[in-house]
Design a protein around this motif. Structure first.
Motif, PDB file in Angstrom:
ATOM      1  N   MET A   1      64.588  19.584  -1.340  1.00 37.54           N
ATOM      2  CA  MET A   1      64.568  19.829   0.092  1.00 37.54           C
ATOM      3  C   MET A   1      65.402  21.049   0.423  1.00 37.54           C
ATOM      4  O   MET A   1      66.225  21.486  -0.365  1.00 37.54           O
ATOM      5  N   ARG A   2      65.135  21.548   1.593  1.00 42.95           N
ATOM      6  CA  ARG A   2      66.000  22.646   2.012  1.00 42.95           C
ATOM      7  C   ARG A   2      66.170  22.583   3.518  1.00 42.95           C
ATOM      8  O   ARG A   2      65.357  21.984   4.228  1.00 42.95           O
ATOM      9  N   ILE A   3      67.256  23.188   3.953  1.00 38.12           N
ATOM     10  CA  ILE A   3      67.587  23.171   5.371  1.00 38.12           C
ATOM     11  C   ILE A   3      67.204  24.501   5.986  1.00 38.12           C
ATOM     12  O   ILE A   3      67.479  25.555   5.411  1.00 38.12           O
ATOM     13  N   GLU A   4      66.568  24.416   7.146  1.00 40.30           N
ATOM     14  CA  GLU A   4      66.338  25.628   7.928  1.00 40.30           C
ATOM     15  C   GLU A   4      67.020  25.470   9.275  1.00 40.30           C
ATOM     16  O   GLU A   4      67.009  24.391   9.858  1.00 40.30           O
ATOM     17  N   LEU A   5      67.618  26.538   9.735  1.00 34.60           N
ATOM     18  CA  LEU A   5      68.331  26.502  11.010  1.00 34.60           C
ATOM     19  C   LEU A   5      67.673  27.431  12.013  1.00 34.60           C
ATOM     20  O   LEU A   5      67.306  28.556  11.674  1.00 34.60           O
ATOM     21  N   ASN A   6      67.560  26.935  13.229  1.00 35.29           N
ATOM     22  CA  ASN A   6      67.128  27.784  14.331  1.00 35.29           C
ATOM     23  C   ASN A   6      68.361  27.979  15.220  1.00 35.29           C
ATOM     24  O   ASN A   6      68.526  27.308  16.237  1.00 35.29           O
ATOM     25  N   VAL A   7      69.229  28.890  14.785  1.00 35.66           N
ATOM     26  CA  VAL A   7      70.566  28.994  15.371  1.00 35.66           C
ATOM     27  C   VAL A   7      70.519  29.318  16.861  1.00 35.66           C
ATOM     28  O   VAL A   7      71.417  28.949  17.616  1.00 35.66           O
ATOM     29  N   GLU A   8      69.444  29.969  17.295  1.00 34.53           N
ATOM     30  CA  GLU A   8      69.331  30.283  18.722  1.00 34.53           C
ATOM     31  C   GLU A   8      69.361  29.030  19.596  1.00 34.53           C
ATOM     32  O   GLU A   8      69.738  29.087  20.756  1.00 34.53           O
ATOM     33  N   ARG A   9      68.960  27.897  19.018  1.00 32.46           N
ATOM     34  CA  ARG A   9      68.942  26.660  19.798  1.00 32.46           C
ATOM     35  C   ARG A   9      70.281  25.942  19.794  1.00 32.46           C
ATOM     36  O   ARG A   9      70.500  25.029  20.582  1.00 32.46           O
ATOM     37  N   CYS A  10      71.147  26.314  18.878  1.00 31.50           N
ATOM     38  CA  CYS A  10      72.390  25.560  18.673  1.00 31.50           C
ATOM     39  C   CYS A  10      73.266  25.638  19.915  1.00 31.50           C
ATOM     40  O   CYS A  10      73.509  26.709  20.455  1.00 31.50           O
ATOM     41  N   ILE A  11      73.752  24.465  20.357  1.00 29.12           N
ATOM     42  CA  ILE A  11      74.636  24.414  21.519  1.00 29.12           C
ATOM     43  C   ILE A  11      76.075  24.126  21.115  1.00 29.12           C
ATOM     44  O   ILE A  11      76.925  23.845  21.951  1.00 29.12           O
ATOM     45  N   GLY A  12      76.337  24.157  19.814  1.00 26.69           N
ATOM     46  CA  GLY A  12      77.715  24.026  19.343  1.00 26.69           C
ATOM     47  C   GLY A  12      78.294  22.633  19.477  1.00 26.69           C
ATOM     48  O   GLY A  12      79.504  22.472  19.600  1.00 26.69           O
ATOM     49  N   ALA A  13      77.440  21.614  19.449  1.00 24.94           N
ATOM     50  CA  ALA A  13      77.934  20.248  19.610  1.00 24.94           C
ATOM     51  C   ALA A  13      78.760  19.790  18.408  1.00 24.94           C
ATOM     52  O   ALA A  13      79.576  18.883  18.523  1.00 24.94           O
ATOM     53  N   GLY A  14      78.518  20.375  17.263  1.00 21.07           N
ATOM     54  CA  GLY A  14      79.364  20.103  16.101  1.00 21.07           C
ATOM     55  C   GLY A  14      79.037  18.839  15.336  1.00 21.07           C
ATOM     56  O   GLY A  14      79.745  18.476  14.403  1.00 21.07           O
ATOM     57  N   MET A  15      77.972  18.153  15.719  1.00 23.25           N
ATOM     58  CA  MET A  15      77.627  16.925  14.998  1.00 23.25           C
ATOM     59  C   MET A  15      77.321  17.203  13.537  1.00 23.25           C
ATOM     60  O   MET A  15      77.613  16.397  12.659  1.00 23.25           O
ATOM     61  N   CYS A  16      76.730  18.348  13.285  1.00 22.28           N
ATOM     62  CA  CYS A  16      76.349  18.675  11.907  1.00 22.28           C
ATOM     63  C   CYS A  16      77.584  18.813  11.016  1.00 22.28           C
ATOM     64  O   CYS A  16      77.630  18.263   9.911  1.00 22.28           O
ATOM     65  N   ALA A  17      78.597  19.519  11.512  1.00 20.86           N
ATOM     66  CA  ALA A  17      79.797  19.741  10.705  1.00 20.86           C
ATOM     67  C   ALA A  17      80.566  18.438  10.499  1.00 20.86           C
ATOM     68  O   ALA A  17      81.216  18.248   9.472  1.00 20.86           O
ATOM     69  N   LEU A  18      80.477  17.530  11.490  1.00 25.19           N
ATOM     70  CA  LEU A  18      81.121  16.233  11.328  1.00 25.19           C
ATOM     71  C   LEU A  18      80.360  15.362  10.343  1.00 25.19           C
ATOM     72  O   LEU A  18      80.953  14.622   9.569  1.00 25.19           O
ATOM     73  N   THR A  19      79.051  15.449  10.402  1.00 24.28           N
ATOM     74  CA  THR A  19      78.211  14.563   9.607  1.00 24.28           C
ATOM     75  C   THR A  19      78.124  15.023   8.163  1.00 24.28           C
ATOM     76  O   THR A  19      78.125  14.210   7.240  1.00 24.28           O
ATOM     77  N   ALA A  20      78.046  16.318   7.945  1.00 23.26           N
ATOM     78  CA  ALA A  20      77.866  16.864   6.599  1.00 23.26           C
ATOM     79  C   ALA A  20      78.760  18.097   6.422  1.00 23.26           C
ATOM     80  O   ALA A  20      78.269  19.226   6.375  1.00 23.26           O
ATOM     81  N   PRO A  21      80.059  17.852   6.315  1.00 27.16           N
ATOM     82  CA  PRO A  21      80.996  18.991   6.252  1.00 27.16           C
ATOM     83  C   PRO A  21      80.827  19.858   5.008  1.00 27.16           C
ATOM     84  O   PRO A  21      81.284  21.002   5.005  1.00 27.16           O
ATOM     85  N   ASP A  22      80.185  19.318   3.974  1.00 30.17           N
ATOM     86  CA  ASP A  22      79.891  20.138   2.787  1.00 30.17           C
ATOM     87  C   ASP A  22      78.848  21.209   3.085  1.00 30.17           C
ATOM     88  O   ASP A  22      78.785  22.224   2.401  1.00 30.17           O
ATOM     89  N   LEU A  23      77.999  20.909   4.070  1.00 31.90           N
ATOM     90  CA  LEU A  23      76.814  21.738   4.271  1.00 31.90           C
ATOM     91  C   LEU A  23      76.920  22.635   5.506  1.00 31.90           C
ATOM     92  O   LEU A  23      76.340  23.713   5.529  1.00 31.90           O
ATOM     93  N   PHE A  24      77.646  22.135   6.519  1.00 28.82           N
ATOM     94  CA  PHE A  24      77.661  22.852   7.786  1.00 28.82           C
ATOM     95  C   PHE A  24      79.087  23.134   8.244  1.00 28.82           C
ATOM     96  O   PHE A  24      79.983  22.304   8.075  1.00 28.82           O
ATOM     97  N   ASP A  25      79.239  24.271   8.839  1.00 26.99           N
ATOM     98  CA  ASP A  25      80.479  24.595   9.536  1.00 26.99           C
ATOM     99  C   ASP A  25      80.068  25.196  10.871  1.00 26.99           C
ATOM    100  O   ASP A  25      78.873  25.340  11.150  1.00 26.99           O
TER     101      ASP A  25
END
Ligand code: SF4
Length: 81
Positions: free
Chosen positions: A1-25
């Motif tokens: 699998m691979r992750i794709e990001l559509n950063v333009e949509r990101c609102i900075g909620a930070g759930m990703c970094a909390l949920t998977a700190p190895d993968l997201f900052d």
């Protein structure tokens, strides 16, 4: 699998970094998501799916790679690298 990001949509909620700190900052200035690594282990793949589920803005997309499913059955092969 691979992750794709559509950063333009990101609102900075930070759930990703909390949920998977190895993968997201998060970007220090903008607070938007930064991909640290693609998932390399089953645990990281689970975390990536959770992060995609929890992201409120649909920024994170998990793309299942069809080749992965066959990886265990693959013959010993030719390395391209
Ligand atoms: S959870 Fe989604 S909206 Fe929040 S920082 Fe991560 S990618 Fe951005």
């Amino acid at each position: 699998m691979r992750i794709e990001l559509n950063v333009e949509r990101c609102i900075g909620a930070g759930m990703c970094a909390l949920t998977a700190p190895d993968l997201f900052d998060q970007d220090e200035d903008e607070g938007t998501v930064v991909l640290l690594a693609q998932p390399a282990t089953p645990a990281q793949e689970r975390a990536a799916r959770q992060a995609a589920d929890r992201c409120p803005s649909g920024t994170i997309r998990v793309v299942e790679d069809a080749a992965d499913a066959d990886a265990t059955a693959a013959q010993p092969g030719h390395s391209t690298g």
